[in-house]
Each structure stands twice: as C-alpha cells, then as structure tokens.
Design a protein around this motif. Structure first.
Motif, short mmCIF file in Angstrom:
data_model
loop_
_atom_site.label_atom_id
_atom_site.label_comp_id
_atom_site.label_asym_id
_atom_site.label_seq_id
_atom_site.Cartn_x
_atom_site.Cartn_y
_atom_site.Cartn_z
N PRO A 57 0.83 -1.21 0.00
CA PRO A 57 0.00 0.00 0.00
C PRO A 57 0.86 1.26 0.00
O PRO A 57 1.83 1.37 0.76
N VAL A 58 0.48 2.24 -0.84
CA VAL A 58 1.21 3.50 -0.93
C VAL A 58 0.22 4.64 -1.15
O VAL A 58 -0.93 4.42 -1.54
N LEU A 59 0.69 5.84 -0.87
CA LEU A 59 -0.04 7.02 -1.32
C LEU A 59 0.91 7.83 -2.20
O LEU A 59 2.10 7.89 -1.95
N ARG A 60 0.36 8.42 -3.27
CA ARG A 60 1.18 9.14 -4.26
C ARG A 60 0.58 10.54 -4.45
O ARG A 60 -0.62 10.69 -4.68
N SER A 61 1.44 11.55 -4.36
CA SER A 61 1.00 12.93 -4.56
C SER A 61 1.02 13.28 -6.04
O SER A 61 1.97 12.97 -6.76
N VAL A 62 -0.05 13.95 -6.49
CA VAL A 62 -0.12 14.42 -7.87
C VAL A 62 0.26 15.89 -7.96
O VAL A 62 0.39 16.46 -9.03
N SER A 63 0.47 16.54 -6.81
CA SER A 63 0.82 17.95 -6.79
C SER A 63 2.16 18.18 -7.48
O SER A 63 3.12 17.43 -7.27
N ASN A 80 6.44 16.17 -7.43
CA ASN A 80 7.06 15.47 -8.55
C ASN A 80 6.79 13.96 -8.48
O ASN A 80 7.68 13.14 -8.64
N GLY A 81 5.53 13.58 -8.20
CA GLY A 81 5.17 12.16 -8.18
C GLY A 81 5.66 11.40 -6.97
O GLY A 81 5.82 10.18 -7.02
N MET A 82 5.89 12.06 -5.84
CA MET A 82 6.42 11.42 -4.63
C MET A 82 5.49 10.31 -4.14
O MET A 82 4.28 10.45 -4.12
N VAL A 83 6.10 9.17 -3.74
CA VAL A 83 5.36 8.02 -3.23
C VAL A 83 5.74 7.80 -1.76
O VAL A 83 6.91 7.81 -1.41
N VAL A 84 4.74 7.61 -0.89
CA VAL A 84 4.97 7.36 0.53
C VAL A 84 4.41 5.98 0.87
O VAL A 84 3.21 5.76 0.76
N PRO A 85 5.26 5.00 1.28
CA PRO A 85 4.75 3.68 1.65
C PRO A 85 3.96 3.77 2.97
O PRO A 85 4.25 4.60 3.82
N LEU A 86 2.97 2.89 3.11
CA LEU A 86 2.17 2.80 4.34
C LEU A 86 2.51 1.50 5.05
O LEU A 86 2.42 0.42 4.46
N GLN A 137 -4.80 12.46 7.77
CA GLN A 137 -3.94 11.29 7.90
C GLN A 137 -4.57 10.10 7.17
O GLN A 137 -5.78 10.03 6.97
N VAL A 138 -3.70 9.14 6.76
CA VAL A 138 -4.12 7.96 6.02
C VAL A 138 -3.40 6.75 6.58
O VAL A 138 -2.21 6.83 6.91
N TYR A 139 -4.09 5.62 6.69
CA TYR A 139 -3.42 4.36 6.96
C TYR A 139 -4.13 3.24 6.21
O TYR A 139 -5.25 3.42 5.71
N TYR A 140 -3.45 2.08 6.11
CA TYR A 140 -4.00 0.95 5.38
C TYR A 140 -4.48 -0.11 6.35
O TYR A 140 -3.76 -0.46 7.29
N GLU A 141 -5.71 -0.60 6.16
CA GLU A 141 -6.27 -1.66 6.98
C GLU A 141 -6.18 -2.97 6.20
O GLU A 141 -6.96 -3.21 5.26
#
Length: 409
Positions: A305-311, A315-321, A352-356
């Motif tokens: 699971p990841v979240l990706r910024s489109v802003s 520049n397409g940054m990906v943050v792992p959860l 905030q975001v997390y993965y269940e």
C-alpha cells in the motif's frame, strides 16, 4: 559412466568428512539477552486519558562499559514524539524488570528509515551493549534470530511475566533477501523469523551474536514474511550524535578457509553431477526457466500500500504505508507528505491515512483542517471522521491541485 560414479562417491565421502570435522552450526548466543530491554510509551488522547504502547530496544556502547544508549524503531516511540510536539505530557520508560523501570529520553530519530536512538540519564550496569554488524549478501540463507517482547505471546498464554530479559522471546528463521525500499531507499532484511506487536525495535541477530537489523514488522500479503531495518541505517544517527558503539570483528581466516573448502567440495560435486546428467541438461534448464518465470510473476503480485502525490511540488512522490497512520500537511516535524509553506488550502496538520490489511481498504481522516479534505468527486469529509477508500481512490487537501491517490503498487 561407472568411473564417474566412483569419482562422485569419493568426492561425496570427502565432503562428508569435512562437514563432520567442522564445528556445528552456531546456536543462539544467550549473551544477546543481556542487551535487550522493553520500552513503554504513553501519550494522552484528545480527552486527556493516557494511552500506552510497548516495544523492544537494545543497548549499544563501548565493549566492557555500562551502556547508556538504546536503539529501537521510530514507530515504537512515534506517539511519544507526537505527544511531545503537539499535546504534551508524553511518557517514555525502559523496563529492566516489572518493578524496575527508568525514564528514557529521545536523542534523535529518522521516521523515513524507522530508526530512533534513546538514552538513559546515566549508564547502567543492568544490561550490556551488543555488537553491530552490517549484513552482507554472502549471508543469504544463514540463520537469524529475532528477539523481543511480542504482545501476542503474553495474550495467548497467561504466565508469570516480569518483562525482564529472561521473558524475552526468541524466534528463529533464515535471511531470505536483502532489498532497498522504493521511495525511501531504506535497506531492509527479509526473513521468516516470526514477529508480532511488541517485537518492533528488537534486534535481529546472526549466528555470531551480532546485531544485523532492527525488527520492524510483517508483510501485509504473506504471514511468513517479516522485515528488519538493516543496522546500516542507524549508523548515521549514532555518528551524528557522537554515540559510541562496537562493530563485530570480521570472521577469522580459519573459518573462511573452512567455508572455502566446503564450497570448493560442493562445487566439485556439482560439476560431476552436471557431467553425469548432461543428457538431461536441456530439460532441466527449460524447467528452471519456467520456475523462474513463475517466481517472477508471484513477486510482481506482492504489492504494497502507498499514497502518491499528484501535486507538481512533489514530482510524483510516493509514501509507503506500514501500519502506522501517515500525516499530510505543512508541518515538517510530523507529516510524512509535506506541502510547502503557503500552499493554498493546506493546514499544518491537515489529514492522515493508513491501510487496513484485514479489509484491504485505506482509511482517510480529516484532522480538523481549515479548508477541508475532499474526495475526488468534491465531497467534503467531516472532521475527525474516518472514511474508507478502495485502492485507486483519490482525494485532495483544500484545492484540487493538492490531489493525492492511494493504491497498491
């Protein structure tokens, strides 16, 4: 052919003699228990009631001297960090025994690498420091031991527990892979040594008794895969803060010669086997290629699971959860996805975001932001009310240019 069989039998007999004469495989070094400690953290919730968590840590320092500094995961003390910066009144202690605990202090941490360093007010003689070793690719397949205080063990069987070093749990596995995490560059060790809540921050120890990793957590997709952060990731924090530590000595020359002799014998056996079975070589090669293709396909299915910024600013940054909630906003000390100061519509601590993993959904919560958090269709979220999102869903902070989407990659 009969001559080849005779040679093969002779080589196998010689290799067996070498293996019989060599020392037995190293067992777990009991002295490692002298270096571990339970860590407890407390932080008030929004109503002021204290909530508590626990994890594991281990001491580092100069050999022969009482240690003062402790290594653990950043997520073990994450709530303490947040309480100290936002709410106040956080607690941080280490337990030598159920009736013997002392306050600990946060020295430094790296949330992206998930490592943290703590210290006691003074050195202790109740524990000893452990040696560190940067793992090498040559140790793939070797035995490793995960040490800690897993909560599951205490909940499964009711026992008289003192939380001292004798109550630590040791699980055995092997090193199956070294990998670098996409997006963070974090170096991880993959193993099948079982971990559960409370193990986090404990040492992953090799056959020589040296710490090669910091136990972090389990795979969301396979219950038999677990990860430890490589010791290599915490060394910069130790050096930056002038904290003493001891690196394990390299293996002796005699041991290397023994391993070389065993490897040479194994290689000779392999060559003879290839000669004897040459008529089936093409068939085996084709089968191996098919197995490799299947393994590659299986590996591609192991998504995280990841979240990706489109802003544009990210520049397409990906943050792992990784189980803990990830905050988004402008505050660089709290948020994992940080927006530039002055970004329209984005609060300091916005959402905030997390993965269940059990429901396989993402959970999004607006943290009382000024301009609101919106789903892709424009629906504004009620503050402090969790909303479940399916993989591939999008949302934005304040304005549509601050779009983020969550997915399995």
């Amino acid at each position: 052919m009969k001559k080849l069989h005779t040679i093969l039998a002779a080589v196998l007999a010689t290799l067996l003699l070498v293996l019989t004469a060599s020392p037995a495989l190293a067992a777990f070094d009991q002295d490692a228990l002298d270096g571990i400690v339970m860590i407890t953290t407390g932080a008030p919730d929004r109503n002021g009631a204290m909530q508590y968590w626990r994890g594991t840590g281990f001491f580092v320092g100069e050999a022969g001297k009482g240690p003062q500094y402790i290594i653990t995961n950043c997520h073990v003390v994450e709530e303490f960090i947040l309480a100290g910066k936002a709410l106040g009144g956080g607690e941080l202690h280490v337990l030598f025994d159920k009736d013997d605990q002392v306050e600990a202090y946060l020295v430094d941490y790296d949330a992206e690498k998930d490592v943290a360093v703590l210290r006691l007010s003074e050195a202790t003689d109740k524990r000893s420091s452990l040696q560190l070793k940067v793992p090498e690719e040559s140790s793939l397949g070797t035995e490793a031991y995960a040490v800690g205080y897993p909560l599951a063990a205490d909940l499964t069987v009711q026992a008289v527990t003192s939380f001292s070093k004798k109550d630590a749990t040791v699980t055995t596995g092997s090193i199956s892979r070294f990998l670098t995490e996409s997006g963070t560059g974090r170096k991880l060790i993959q193993t099948d040594a079982s971990l559960s809540g409370g193990n986090s921050g404990g040492p992953l120890i090799d056959g020589s008794g040296a710490v090669i990793g910091i136990n972090t957590g389990a795979s969301n997709l396979d219950s038999n895969i677990f990860y430890a952060v490589s010791v290599e990731e915490v060394l910069p924090l130790l050096d930056k803060n002038s904290i003493p530590y001891t690196m394990a000595a390299p293996e002796s020359g005699s041991s290397l010669l023994l391993y070389a002799a065993i490897g040479g014998g194994a290689l000779l056996v392999l060559l003879i086997l290839l000669l004897v079975l040459s008529s089936n070589a093409k068939k085996k090669k084709k089968k191996a290629q098919q197995q490799q293709a299947q393994q590659t396909q299986q590996a591609q299915k192991q998504l995280s699971p990841v979240l990706r910024s489109v802003s544009p600013q990210h520049n397409g940054m990906v943050v792992p959860l990784h189980g803990q909630p990830v905050q988004l906003g402008r505050d660089t000390t709290i948020c994992r996805l940080v927006y530039q100061d002055g970004t329209p519509g984005v609060s300091s601590k916005h959402c905030q975001v997390y993965y269940e993993p059990r429901e396989r959904v993402f959970v999004l919560t607006d943290l009382g932001s000024t301009y609101g958090t919106f789903l892709a269709d424009g629906q504004r979220l009620a503050p402090n009310t969790p909303v479940k999102l399916a993989p591939g869903a999008s949302f934005y902070l304040g304005e549509a240019v601050n779009m983020v989407y969550v997915d399995m990659e």
